[in-house]
Design an enzyme around this catalytic site. Structure first.
Site, mmCIF file in Angstrom:
data_model
loop_
_atom_site.group_PDB
_atom_site.id
_atom_site.type_symbol
_atom_site.label_atom_id
_atom_site.label_comp_id
_atom_site.label_asym_id
_atom_site.label_seq_id
_atom_site.Cartn_x
_atom_site.Cartn_y
_atom_site.Cartn_z
ATOM 1 N N ILE A 2 0.835 -1.189 0.000
ATOM 2 C CA ILE A 2 0.000 0.000 0.000
ATOM 3 C C ILE A 2 0.880 1.253 0.000
ATOM 4 C CG2 ILE A 2 -0.234 -0.130 2.520
ATOM 5 C CD1 ILE A 2 -3.068 1.093 2.220
ATOM 6 N N CYS A 3 0.379 2.318 -0.617
ATOM 7 C CA CYS A 3 0.979 3.647 -0.622
ATOM 8 C C CYS A 3 2.261 3.671 -1.456
ATOM 9 C CB CYS A 3 1.188 4.133 0.810
ATOM 10 S SG CYS A 3 1.577 5.896 0.933
ATOM 11 N N ALA A 4 3.400 3.891 -0.817
ATOM 12 C CA ALA A 4 4.681 3.901 -1.522
ATOM 13 C C ALA A 4 5.209 2.490 -1.742
ATOM 14 C CB ALA A 4 5.702 4.713 -0.734
#
Length: 181
Positions: A101-103
């Site tokens: 998730i995210c980066a």
């Protein structure tokens, strides 16, 4: 019972990591937080101290799912950990779940897992999320790879992981129990 490892490094985004832990445990998964820092105490990107269940070197079983939260510099630490990269490769090649998730989808992209696949990530990591087709969906499942956009998608990400490990009914049960939508 499904075994899940959620990998933590100094600078991880606590909501992304701990929401997955919380929701998966509510569903009945055996979730272990795993520090890649050589010590159990981890400090999140917002200076929240967290005690992991294990350090990386204590992993003794194959998991059904490996989860990478985002945050900086946590994602950088994840990407640089050679043992984790090898474990992710083994997991991916065996057809077992890898999720980020995210980066953190950039870690999966760097390993080549997203080649020819749909994926998403935090908008600032579009160029690092080397994939077949970048989409802006909250959560993307393509084959045995799950990606998500960021803190605001942490609950849908966790619920999707439950659906994949258990079923849609269990995911809906947990969503209802936490008053989600």
């Amino acid at each position: 019972m499904s075994l899940v490892y959620v990998f933590l490094a100094d600078g991880f985004e606590e909501v992304e990591g701990l929401t997955a832990v919380d929701l998966l445990r509510r569903a009945g998964a055996d979730v272990k937080t795993v520090s890649i820092m050589g010590r159990k105490r981890i400090t999140s990107s917002h200076q929240v101290a967290v005690e992991s269940d294990l350090i990386f070197e204590e992993i003794s079983e194959k998991a059904d799912m490996l989860v990478l939260p985002g945050g900086l510099p946590g994602t950088t630490h994840l990407k640089e950990h050679e043992g984790l990269s090898e474990l992710l490769r083994e997991q991916y090649e065996a057809g077992r779940w890898v999720a980020a998730i995210c980066a953190a989808p950039s870690v999966l992209g760097a390993l080549g897992f997203l080649k020819g696949r749909k994926a998403t990530s935090y908008p600032g990591f579009v160029d690092d999320t080397v994939c077949g087709q970048y989409v802006e969906d909250a959560v993307v499942v393509d084959g045995n790879v799950v990606t998500s956009r960021g803190l605001g998608t942490a609950i849908p990400f966790g619920l999707t992981l439950i659906e994949l490990l258990f079923d849609k009914e269990k995911s809906e049960e947990i969503a209802h129990s936490i008053m989600y939508r």
